[in-house]
Scaffold this active site. Structure first.
Site, PDB file in Angstrom:
ATOM      1  N   TYR A  24       0.968  -1.236   0.012  1.00  0.00           N
ATOM      2  CA  TYR A  24      -0.047  -0.083  -0.162  1.00  0.00           C
ATOM      3  C   TYR A  24       0.941   1.237   0.209  1.00  0.00           C
ATOM      4  CZ  TYR A  24      -4.366   2.682   0.930  1.00  0.00           C
ATOM      5  OH  TYR A  24      -5.445   3.566   0.878  1.00  0.00           O
ATOM      6  N   ASP A  82      10.528  -4.112  -5.517  1.00  0.00           N
ATOM      7  CA  ASP A  82      11.281  -5.118  -6.271  1.00  0.00           C
ATOM      8  C   ASP A  82      12.167  -6.176  -5.445  1.00  0.00           C
ATOM      9  OD1 ASP A  82      10.330  -4.226  -8.465  1.00  0.00           O
ATOM     10  OD2 ASP A  82      12.025  -3.144  -9.136  1.00  0.00           O
ATOM     11  N   GLN A  85      10.023  -8.502  -3.392  1.00  0.00           N
ATOM     12  CA  GLN A  85       8.986  -9.523  -4.007  1.00  0.00           C
ATOM     13  C   GLN A  85       9.105 -10.817  -3.785  1.00  0.00           C
ATOM     14  OE1 GLN A  85       7.928  -8.143  -7.807  1.00  0.00           O
ATOM     15  NE2 GLN A  85       7.478  -5.812  -7.356  1.00  0.00           N
ATOM     16  N   HIS A 107       6.102  -3.853 -12.821  1.00  0.00           N
ATOM     17  CA  HIS A 107       7.209  -3.601 -13.064  1.00  0.00           C
ATOM     18  C   HIS A 107       7.763  -5.258 -13.337  1.00  0.00           C
ATOM     19  CE1 HIS A 107      11.316  -2.514 -13.906  1.00  0.00           C
ATOM     20  NE2 HIS A 107      12.017  -2.671 -12.721  1.00  0.00           N
ATOM     21  N   ASP A 190      13.263   0.620 -18.699  1.00  0.00           N
ATOM     22  CA  ASP A 190      12.731   1.322 -17.504  1.00  0.00           C
ATOM     23  C   ASP A 190      14.094   1.611 -16.704  1.00  0.00           C
ATOM     24  OD1 ASP A 190      10.655   2.280 -15.674  1.00  0.00           O
ATOM     25  OD2 ASP A 190      11.740   0.709 -14.388  1.00  0.00           O
ATOM     26  N   GLU A 194      16.156   5.013 -16.092  1.00  0.00           N
ATOM     27  CA  GLU A 194      16.290   5.623 -14.618  1.00  0.00           C
ATOM     28  C   GLU A 194      17.683   5.824 -14.554  1.00  0.00           C
ATOM     29  OE1 GLU A 194      12.732   2.776 -12.574  1.00  0.00           O
ATOM     30  OE2 GLU A 194      14.830   2.013 -12.515  1.00  0.00           O
ATOM     31  N   GLU A 230      15.921  25.752 -11.652  1.00  0.00           N
ATOM     32  CA  GLU A 230      15.262  26.099 -12.802  1.00  0.00           C
ATOM     33  C   GLU A 230      15.032  24.701 -13.825  1.00  0.00           C
ATOM     34  OE1 GLU A 230      16.370  29.526 -15.073  1.00  0.00           O
ATOM     35  OE2 GLU A 230      16.874  30.530 -13.206  1.00  0.00           O
TER      36      GLU A 230
END
Length: 329
Positions: A24, A82, A85, A107, A190, A194, A230
């Site tokens: 959660y 991950d 899991q 994922h 992915d 990253e 910025e």
């Protein structure tokens, strides 16, 4: 490439089924709440002592222990980090898998690198929103959605894609558009994004720019504004209009400097380093490194976290942000 929208997905596919959301956190709370508000029967798996239990219960969701949630569910979405899991899967989920159950991920890391190998008689799908969970939740509440990916790893039922699209619709993704990919493609792109750009490349570019100015005698506050603060302004312009849209919106001086001098900073050496990163992702070197790092309780990971906390740019940034009343929210 085909985009799938609301008209391509049928929520009735999930009618009469129970979806267990294991975890959660950022994604977990968004999936659970969005699915519940889409009329889907949802339970949340959180073991005793998990501080998120109270949050999920306060939101009106049914909260069970992980194994009880898995036992009750027809679709099990694993949304814990991950690195934990495989343990959660072996202990709480695998004993309750049976033919007809759907195992889902957001994922592909553990499936692609064989840290989780599901039984052959269950569907294995992916529904991966391309945005953090809080955005997935906020966009759903606003009547919109976050674009998402779906992927099918196993499809013994012949209905895995229908189920993935229905799930995507339940979290609001088909309002924005869903793209089909593979576990391999999602995982490798992915991880590369990253490391090379989003979380690794851009932060090191910021730090290098900041340190170059400070070491040259400029005020660290000025360096912070020019090299970090910025960035959001530019990223927002790129997000809204692509690279060309950003260059259209900045000054001619900035456009010339970016187009001509950008390749001087990000040249062949950087691209070659990116190719090495991608190769290590593709051949499993990075996955092995990350798995072993976690088995050793993260000594390198924790050291890098500590170094970042102590970095001058972080200390200056904290001081400056404390003066920015508009950031308090």
């Amino acid at each position: 490439m085909k985009l799938y929208y609301d008209k391509d997905a049928d929520l009735d596919v999930l009618k009469g089924k129970t979806v267990a959301i294991i975890g959660y956190g950022s994604q977990g709370h968004a999936h659970a709440l969005n699915l519940s508000e889409s009329g889907i029967d949802v339970v949340v798996g959180l073991n005793a002592g998990n501080p998120d239990r109270q949050k999920a219960e306060a939101a009106g969701l049914t909260v069970l222990m992980n194994d009880a949630a898995a036992k009750k569910a027809d679709i099990i979405m694993i949304l814990v980090p991950d690195q934990i899991q495989p343990v959660v899967y072996e202990k709480d989920i695998l004993p309750h898998l049976r033919a007809g159950v759907v195992l889902a991920f957001a994922h592909g890391f553990n499936i692609h690198y064989n840290q989780i190998v599901p039984p052959a008689d269950i569907d294995v799908i992916m529904v991966a929103p391309k945005g953090p969970g809080h955005l997935v939740r906020r966009q759903y509440q606003a009547g919109s959605g976050v674009p998402s990916l779906i992927a099918i790893h196993q499809n013994p039922s012949g209905r895995a894609k229908e189920i993935a699209l229905a799930y995507a619709k339940g979290i609001g993704a088909t309002r924005a558009g869903v793209i089909e990919t593979t576990y391999r493609e999602e995982t490798e792109t992915d991880l590369f994004g990253e490391q090379a750009v989003l979380c690794g490349g851009i932060t090191e570019l910021i730090r290098a720019g900041f340190n170059t100015l400070v070491e040259a005698g400029y005020q660290p506050e000025m360096a912070y504004f020019e090299c970090l603060h910025e960035v959001k302004l530019i990223v927002d312009l790129i997000y809204e209009g692509g690279l060309g849209g950003m260059y259209y919106s900045v000054s001619d001086t900035a456009e010339y400097g970016g187009l001509v001098k950008g390749p001087v900073v990000i040249g062949d050496e950087v691209k070659n380093a990116m190719k090495k990163l991608l190769h290590d992702i593709q051949n499993g070197t990075f996955a092995t490194e990350w798995i072993l790092e976690n088995r050793a309780n993260g000594p390198t990971f924790n050291a890098y976290r500590r170094l970042l906390r102590e970095d001058k740019i972080e200390k200056i940034g904290a001081e400056l942000r404390s003066m920015m009343s508009w950031l308090k929210k």
